[in-house]
Design a protein around this motif. Structure first.
Motif, PDB file in Angstrom:
ATOM      1  N   LEU A 187       0.841  -1.189   0.000  1.00  0.00           N
ATOM      2  CA  LEU A 187       0.000   0.000   0.000  1.00  0.00           C
ATOM      3  C   LEU A 187       0.882   1.246   0.000  1.00  0.00           C
ATOM      4  O   LEU A 187       1.959   1.252   0.599  1.00  0.00           O
ATOM      5  CB  LEU A 187      -0.886  -0.022   1.246  1.00  0.00           C
ATOM      6  CG  LEU A 187      -2.269   0.625   1.161  1.00  0.00           C
ATOM      7  CD1 LEU A 187      -3.119  -0.010   0.084  1.00  0.00           C
ATOM      8  CD2 LEU A 187      -2.977   0.499   2.511  1.00  0.00           C
ATOM      9  N   THR A 287      -0.444  -6.474   0.973  1.00  0.00           N
ATOM     10  CA  THR A 287      -1.131  -7.747   0.769  1.00  0.00           C
ATOM     11  C   THR A 287      -0.169  -8.709   0.096  1.00  0.00           C
ATOM     12  O   THR A 287       0.482  -8.349  -0.886  1.00  0.00           O
ATOM     13  CB  THR A 287      -2.375  -7.556  -0.123  1.00  0.00           C
ATOM     14  OG1 THR A 287      -3.257  -6.614   0.485  1.00  0.00           O
ATOM     15  CG2 THR A 287      -3.110  -8.879  -0.337  1.00  0.00           C
ATOM     16  N   LEU A 368      -8.981  -4.354   2.105  1.00  0.00           N
ATOM     17  CA  LEU A 368      -8.646  -3.146   1.338  1.00  0.00           C
ATOM     18  C   LEU A 368      -9.862  -2.235   1.188  1.00  0.00           C
ATOM     19  O   LEU A 368      -9.745  -1.007   1.257  1.00  0.00           O
ATOM     20  CB  LEU A 368      -8.095  -3.534  -0.035  1.00  0.00           C
ATOM     21  CG  LEU A 368      -6.663  -4.094  -0.028  1.00  0.00           C
ATOM     22  CD1 LEU A 368      -6.330  -4.720  -1.378  1.00  0.00           C
ATOM     23  CD2 LEU A 368      -5.653  -3.000   0.302  1.00  0.00           C
ATOM     24  N   TYR A 371     -10.388  -0.290   4.328  1.00  0.00           N
ATOM     25  CA  TYR A 371      -9.431   0.815   4.468  1.00  0.00           C
ATOM     26  C   TYR A 371     -10.063   2.118   3.988  1.00  0.00           C
ATOM     27  O   TYR A 371     -10.023   3.149   4.682  1.00  0.00           O
ATOM     28  CB  TYR A 371      -8.175   0.481   3.661  1.00  0.00           C
ATOM     29  CG  TYR A 371      -7.203   1.613   3.469  1.00  0.00           C
ATOM     30  CD1 TYR A 371      -6.678   2.308   4.551  1.00  0.00           C
ATOM     31  CD2 TYR A 371      -6.782   1.976   2.189  1.00  0.00           C
ATOM     32  CE1 TYR A 371      -5.762   3.339   4.371  1.00  0.00           C
ATOM     33  CE2 TYR A 371      -5.866   2.999   1.996  1.00  0.00           C
ATOM     34  CZ  TYR A 371      -5.363   3.680   3.088  1.00  0.00           C
ATOM     35  OH  TYR A 371      -4.470   4.696   2.894  1.00  0.00           O
TER      36      TYR A 371
END
Length: 489
Positions: A187, A287, A368, A371
């Motif tokens: 990320l 990830t 994700l 997030y």
């Protein structure tokens, strides 16, 4: 049985396998963390969240283990949103206070599981850092593991049984075996932690996950047993407003006063907060996906070594615990301790990998998405209105029996019961359900639970669920009655 890595998942695996009669040796690169060393702790989150899903995976252990584990943490019943406009809003996680998560200290939990592994009879060898793996050409020879020692030198170990890699996202075991192929998606944001001391946090809800959403960054706070909170600030690594641009305590002071002035009193003021955030280590977020998860009857991966995920659904540890439950089940069914059949062992490892990988991929996707939800959506009035309608639907005496939010399915699903909800089921159902929620929330602009209960059109809700959601539930074979704290209470 050989386990590489004595973190949370490796330690739990050792406990579970010993309870089923397997001989277990664990190799760990660090020194014993119970000796007070902080080795390898920099840049790792201090707090973790245990949900019912992860606790259900402990159901095969003696009941007192799960009870004592939960006693290490603090219950968390929902989100507390601190908006940029100064509002404080609450969103429960479950239908009621019978559904909650548990905030745990990573180090205390690891110490606890290491102690349980040793009490169960596992042999744990600290200061053994894996550096090489040699796989034999034939099925009769042993797998050779080479370790560098904490005091210098190397040692070579012959492993005649399976080797299980639980040594984290950067797994040395995985990297040493060419058959494993891993992809990493790092990320563009990272995190730093900051303490919210107990004497400053007395007015904060001790049973909430506190979120200060600010669009492109956010602050999160989780309670500790001593009344303090561990704050985590998520922000871009590079750019005009990023960790790299905040390169002095003065810039941190300006940033905090501009964006988090309402949180500063809980951090003991801007001076202490800026000092911590400037000096504390930067943690990475990413990830990792791996294929395959096993190599013949020799090696298999569990936990972050097989599927590292970003922490925004609080499921990294819980997913790893489910891996342990599944692997132990497959081994004891197909390759019990008295068995010496390599073919049965290979079948057990293959079945484990086939069952778990689709669900690990699904939680990586949802983490994700969460997030973005935590950073931006929780500050959006439209999103909050939709969440209020979702909660009203879930609370409804009739409709709630056949509707659970995606959050509830992820956190309170799982287990071995018939019809249990896996991560992949939650992903598929969640997408269908959110479309229904958005339609039902049209024209609603509030976030109060009573207002949402009054606004909800139950007849239309039943029609939409019957058309779009219930057929999918039947197709997936899920039973929403399995979603809940259940036996983990």
């Amino acid at each position: 049985m050989t386990i590489v890595g004595a973190g949370l998942v490796g330690s739990l695996l050792a406990v579970v396998l010993r309870s089923r009669g397997y001989r277990v040796t664990v190799y760990e690169g660090r020194r014993d963390p119970r000796e007070g060393t902080q080795e390898n702790s920099a840049g790792r989150s201090i707090n973790l969240v245990a949900t019912a899903r992860g606790l259900k995976a402990l159901s095969t252990l003696p009941p007192d283990v799960a009870t004592r584990l939960k006693a290490l943490g603090t219950k968390v019943y929902g989100r507390v949103i601190h908006t940029s406009e100064g509002q404080t809003l609450s969103q429960k996680y479950g239908k009621d206070d019978d559904e909650y998560n548990i905030s745990l200290s990573r180090s205390k939990l690891n110490d606890f599981l290491l102690g349980e592994a040793e009490k169960a009879g596992a042999c744990i060898k600290f200061g053994h850092r894996l550096c090489n793996v040699k796989l034999p050409a034939d099925s009769e020879s042993s797998t050779q593991l080479e370790f560098t020692m904490g005091g210098g030198g190397t040692c070579l170990t012959a492993c005649f049984g399976p080797v299980i890699g639980s040594d984290g996202a950067g797994s040395a075991l995985r990297r040493a075996v060419p058959a494993f192929e891993a992809s990493s998606d790092i990320l563009a944001a990272g995190y730093k932690e900051v303490l919210l001391p107990a004497h400053c946090s007395q007015t904060l809800d001790q049973y909430g996950l506190h979120i200060w959403p600010r669009g492109d960054h956010f602050l999160m706070g989780l309670a500790n047993k001593d009344g303090s909170f561990t704050g985590t600030l998520y922000l871009a690594n590079e750019g005009d407003l990023s960790f790299s641009s905040l390169d002095s305590e003065e810039k941190w002071r300006q940033f905090l006063e501009e964006h988090y002035s309402d949180a500063l009193p809980f951090m003991d003021g801007v001076e202490k907060a800026s000092e911590q955030l400037y000096n504390n280590p930067l943690g990475m977020l990413g990830t990792v996906k791996v294929a395959p998860w096993r190599v013949g009857n020799r090696i298999a991966l569990v936990g972050d070594a097989a599927h590292a995920v970003v922490p925004f659904f609080g499921q990294g540890m819980n997913c790893g615990f489910e891996d342990v439950d599944c692997l132990a089940q497959e081994l004891s069914t197909r390759w019990p301790p008295s068995s010496g059949t390599p073919q049965k062992l290979e079948q057990a490892l293959e079945s484990y990998a086939r069952r778990r990988k689709p669900h690990a991929d699904a939680i990586a996707t949802m983490a994700l998405e969460n997030y973005v939800e935590m950073m931006r959506s929780t500050g959006d009035p439209i999103f909050r209105s939709r969440k209020a309608i979702e909660a009203a639907l879930e609370r409804d005496g009739e409709l709630g029996a056949s509707f659970r939010s995606r959050y509830a399915m992820v956190c309170y699903g799982g287990g071995q019961s018939r019809g249990s909800v896996g991560y992949l089921d939650a992903l598929k159902l969640g997408e269908a359900q959110w479309g229904v929620v958005c339609d039902l929330a049209e024209g609603f602009s509030g976030s109060d639970s009573q207002e949402a209960d009054a606004f909800l059109d139950r007849g239309r809700a039943a029609q939409l669920l019957e058309e779009r959601v219930w057929p999918l539930q039947k197709q997936l074979g899920v039973d929403l009655a399995t979603v809940g704290i259940g036996s983990t209470s």
